[in-house]
Design a protein around this motif. Structure first.
Motif, mmCIF file in Angstrom:
data_model
loop_
_atom_site.group_PDB
_atom_site.id
_atom_site.type_symbol
_atom_site.label_atom_id
_atom_site.label_comp_id
_atom_site.label_asym_id
_atom_site.label_seq_id
_atom_site.Cartn_x
_atom_site.Cartn_y
_atom_site.Cartn_z
ATOM 1 N N ALA A 33 0.950 -1.345 -0.049
ATOM 2 C CA ALA A 33 -0.030 -0.107 -0.125
ATOM 3 C C ALA A 33 1.149 1.186 0.204
ATOM 4 O O ALA A 33 2.213 1.231 0.388
ATOM 5 C CB ALA A 33 -0.951 -0.037 1.128
ATOM 6 N N THR A 34 0.123 2.479 -0.377
ATOM 7 C CA THR A 34 1.033 3.613 -0.543
ATOM 8 C C THR A 34 0.261 4.572 0.343
ATOM 9 O O THR A 34 -0.767 4.795 0.073
ATOM 10 C CB THR A 34 1.304 4.266 -2.037
ATOM 11 O OG1 THR A 34 1.986 3.031 -2.779
ATOM 12 C CG2 THR A 34 1.938 5.399 -1.990
ATOM 13 N N LEU A 35 0.906 5.133 1.300
ATOM 14 C CA LEU A 35 0.286 6.306 2.238
ATOM 15 C C LEU A 35 0.787 7.593 1.520
ATOM 16 O O LEU A 35 2.085 7.747 1.619
ATOM 17 C CB LEU A 35 0.694 5.838 3.510
ATOM 18 C CG LEU A 35 0.231 7.111 4.598
ATOM 19 C CD1 LEU A 35 -1.217 7.279 4.666
ATOM 20 C CD2 LEU A 35 0.880 6.990 6.054
ATOM 21 N N ARG A 36 -0.185 8.464 1.372
ATOM 22 C CA ARG A 36 0.222 9.815 0.909
ATOM 23 C C ARG A 36 -0.213 10.779 1.912
ATOM 24 O O ARG A 36 -1.603 10.774 2.311
ATOM 25 C CB ARG A 36 -0.124 10.216 -0.359
ATOM 26 C CG ARG A 36 0.449 9.305 -1.508
ATOM 27 C CD ARG A 36 0.422 9.764 -2.743
ATOM 28 N NE ARG A 36 -1.334 10.219 -3.262
ATOM 29 C CZ ARG A 36 -1.475 10.954 -4.254
ATOM 30 N NH1 ARG A 36 -0.302 11.352 -5.210
ATOM 31 N NH2 ARG A 36 -2.703 11.153 -4.641
ATOM 32 N N VAL A 51 5.553 3.702 1.421
ATOM 33 C CA VAL A 51 5.093 2.541 0.951
ATOM 34 C C VAL A 51 5.148 1.404 1.987
ATOM 35 O O VAL A 51 6.121 1.235 2.859
ATOM 36 C CB VAL A 51 6.183 1.916 -0.178
ATOM 37 C CG1 VAL A 51 5.978 0.503 -0.631
ATOM 38 C CG2 VAL A 51 6.376 2.804 -1.321
ATOM 39 N N VAL A 52 4.012 0.797 2.298
ATOM 40 C CA VAL A 52 3.739 -0.028 3.360
ATOM 41 C C VAL A 52 3.883 -1.450 2.708
ATOM 42 O O VAL A 52 3.301 -1.703 1.680
ATOM 43 C CB VAL A 52 2.574 0.090 3.979
ATOM 44 C CG1 VAL A 52 2.157 -1.009 5.004
ATOM 45 C CG2 VAL A 52 2.252 1.362 4.522
ATOM 46 N N PRO A 53 4.972 -2.542 3.022
ATOM 47 C CA PRO A 53 4.918 -3.556 2.582
ATOM 48 C C PRO A 53 3.829 -4.447 2.697
ATOM 49 O O PRO A 53 3.009 -4.580 3.507
ATOM 50 C CB PRO A 53 6.080 -4.205 3.541
ATOM 51 C CG PRO A 53 6.817 -2.818 3.966
ATOM 52 C CD PRO A 53 5.812 -1.999 4.314
ATOM 53 N N ALA A 54 3.752 -5.635 1.519
ATOM 54 C CA ALA A 54 2.573 -6.416 1.515
ATOM 55 C C ALA A 54 2.425 -7.127 2.924
ATOM 56 O O ALA A 54 1.234 -7.386 3.346
ATOM 57 C CB ALA A 54 2.764 -7.262 0.423
ATOM 58 N N ALA A 55 3.517 -7.586 3.509
ATOM 59 C CA ALA A 55 3.330 -8.562 4.751
ATOM 60 C C ALA A 55 2.494 -7.895 5.799
ATOM 61 O O ALA A 55 1.795 -7.952 6.612
ATOM 62 C CB ALA A 55 4.611 -8.984 5.134
ATOM 63 N N THR A 56 3.048 -6.383 5.831
ATOM 64 C CA THR A 56 2.227 -5.646 6.882
ATOM 65 C C THR A 56 0.841 -5.153 6.673
ATOM 66 O O THR A 56 -0.012 -5.356 7.525
ATOM 67 C CB THR A 56 2.939 -4.125 7.098
ATOM 68 O OG1 THR A 56 4.508 -4.414 7.158
ATOM 69 C CG2 THR A 56 2.730 -3.240 8.177
#
Length: 520
Positions: free
Chosen positions: A78-81, A96-101
């Protein structure tokens, strides 16, 4: 997960703690799967103040993911803006938040049709902000899709939002000269249509200082700000006060005022010298007898509202004067002043301090004739080695001898001052603790603690003999015993036969003085 944004003001974005998962699973042919993420609820904004007095804002966001269509979708990254200010078309920071998180936050690796999953996140920053999270997911057998949701934590300004306006900024006239440490009163007012976030008051000129005032998103504020002038500010330099108002759109406006005030110092320093006796603690009682070659031990306590410069002390009538250069607002140096030969007689100590502005304290003067200096006499000395222990002694000038109490040997030795040799010994009935001549000088009294008695020796008889005098006034229930006989009157004690003995209560190897006991 913790996400930090150093470019988002004083406090960073923190949070993204996902809470709850709901599950369900249906598969089959049909429309490819689509996932939507929507804002379920938001708690906040909550305003607080950090340790640096800067305001903070926080929001708790709950979101829900819902899947429709057919097949299953696997969560990717996921992308946090993050957005701040009135132009929120461009993010100020991106993470950028990793897929595992992301999968851990939702509680599942994938999602299927008819399933609904929920999670929560907490965000905090040093200014109102907005956020957008783009979740990526991969449907079975196809490429990557995106689910987006956004939120605003605090007011959401627009590109047309007007900046704040400072409506009042003036310094109330002081009632007298302004010194470091004084308070100036600043009248201040400001307005903002989107809400005032914080005001920063700054002092410049003689020194620099700043104060942050949280405004709580009020649209209008009117304040009387108490500005404490730091003690480190320089004298004679005109000061300037400025105010900067920041609104929820991160727009700032500043104003300043120069009230024509230069700091002065009109407060004299203070002093409080203390005397250190040869034994004991420092005291403000300047009383004592000294000899040439001794020293006056002084603690020179001084303070000033701005800065000290010099400590000065004098000894009169000798005409002695000395000083010490110091710095800081308060000092307490310890001084050793050697006593000189020309100081004999009564002396007075004078002490004062001078500050950085040249102001002088009141002068401390010790009481008249409370300190007295005597000349030191050098007398001929003689030495002799004596076998055994010497616990205490008493000088008999009339007979030219010194009586030595040798407690471990249970004897009294008589030392001749003429030839410094032992002229005789006397066996004692028990170990002795101390001894003294009676006021008449005709008898020698020895303390015999183990017998709870005194040994009395008549010096007019020859040969010497000891008579044991039991003490009937000692309290045996507390193990009271005589230790220090004195042949002179003590204050508050009643003499019987010209003799007083101090009794001591013995408790587990430690002693405690009690009232003097008289001998019968």
């Amino acid at each position: 997960m913790v996400v930090a944004s150093p470019r988002l003001g004083v406090a960073a974005i923190v949070g993204l703690s996902f809470l709850l998962v709901a599950c369900g699973d249906t598969t089959g042919p049909g429309t490819p799967i689509d996932v939507t993420v929507s804002l379920l609820s938001m708690d906040g904004p909550t305003l607080s103040v950090g340790p640096d007095s800067a305001p903070r804002i926080a929001c708790n966001v709950d979101v829900r993911a819902t899947a429709t269509g057919s097949g299953r979708a696997t969560w990717g990254d996921a992308t946090l803006r993050l957005f701040a200010g009135k132009d929120r078309s461009t993010p100020i920071d991106t993470f950028v938040v990793p897929a595992a998180t992301v999968q851990s936050a939702w509680g599942k690796r994938d999602i299927g049709p008819g399933e609904s999953e929920e999670s929560g996140a907490q965000f905090a920053a040093g200014i109102p902000f907005g956020g957008e999270i783009r979740y990526r997911y991969s449907p079975s057998g196809s490429g990557t899709k995106t689910a987006v949701f956004s939120f605003d934590c605090g007011p959401a300004p627009t590109v047309t939002s007007f900046p704040p306006v400072i409506t009042a900024l003036s310094v109330e006239p002081p009632t007298g000269p302004v010194q470091p440490g004084d308070i100036l009163r600043l009248d201040y007012g400001a307005t903002s249509r989107v809400g005032l976030w914080e005001t920063t008051i700054a002092l410049s000129g003689p020194c620099t200082a700043r104060w942050i005032l949280p405004e709580g998103l009020q649209q209008s504020v009117t304040r009387v700000v108490s500005v404490a002038i730091p003690f480190a500010c320089r004298l004679g330099v005109p000061l300037r006060l400025s105010a900067t108002a920041v609104d929820a759109a991160a727009q700032a406006v500043s104003g300043s005022v120069e009230p024509g005030i230069a700091l002065v110092d009109v407060t004299r320093p203070t002093v409080e010298p203390m005397l250190g006796p040869p034994y004991g603690s420092y005291t403000n009682r300047f009383v004592g007898e000294y000899f040439v070659g001794d020293s006056l031990n002084l603690m020179f306590i001084a303070s000033d509202n701005v800065a000290l410069r010099t400590l000065v002390w004098e000894v009169t009538p000798a005409g002695f004067r000395d000083s010490l250069f110091v710095s800081g607002r308060s000092v307490a140096p310890r001084l050793t002043v050697p006593i000189r030969p020309d100081w004999t007689g009564p002396i007075q100590l004078r002490a004062y301090a001078r500050d950085a502005a040249g102001l002088v304290s009141d002068t401390f003067v010790s009481p008249l004739d409370s300190l007295r200096v005597y000349p030191t006499l050098t007398r001929p000395t003689a030495a002799a080695a004596v076998e055994g222990e010497i616990a205490e002694l008493a000088i008999d000038q009339r007979r030219g001898v010194i009586y030595l109490a040798q407690g471990y040997q249970r004897r009294l030795a008589v030392l001749s001052t003429t030839n410094m040799t032992i002229s005789g010994t006397l066996t004692l009935p028990a170990e002795s603790a101390d001894l003294d001549l009676t006021a008449s000088g005709d008898s020698l009294v020895v303390a015999l603690p183990s017998l709870r008695a005194l040994g009395v020796i008549d010096l007019r008889q020859s040969p010497l003999a000891v008579a044991v005098l039991p003490l009937t006034v000692v309290d045996t229930t507390i193990d009271q015993r005589p230790f220090r006989p004195r042949g002179r009157e003590w204050e508050g004690a009643r003499l019987v036969g010209g003799l007083v003995a101090e009794c001591v209560h013995v408790d587990r190897g430690r002693s405690r003085n009690s009232s003097p006991a008289t001998a019968h």
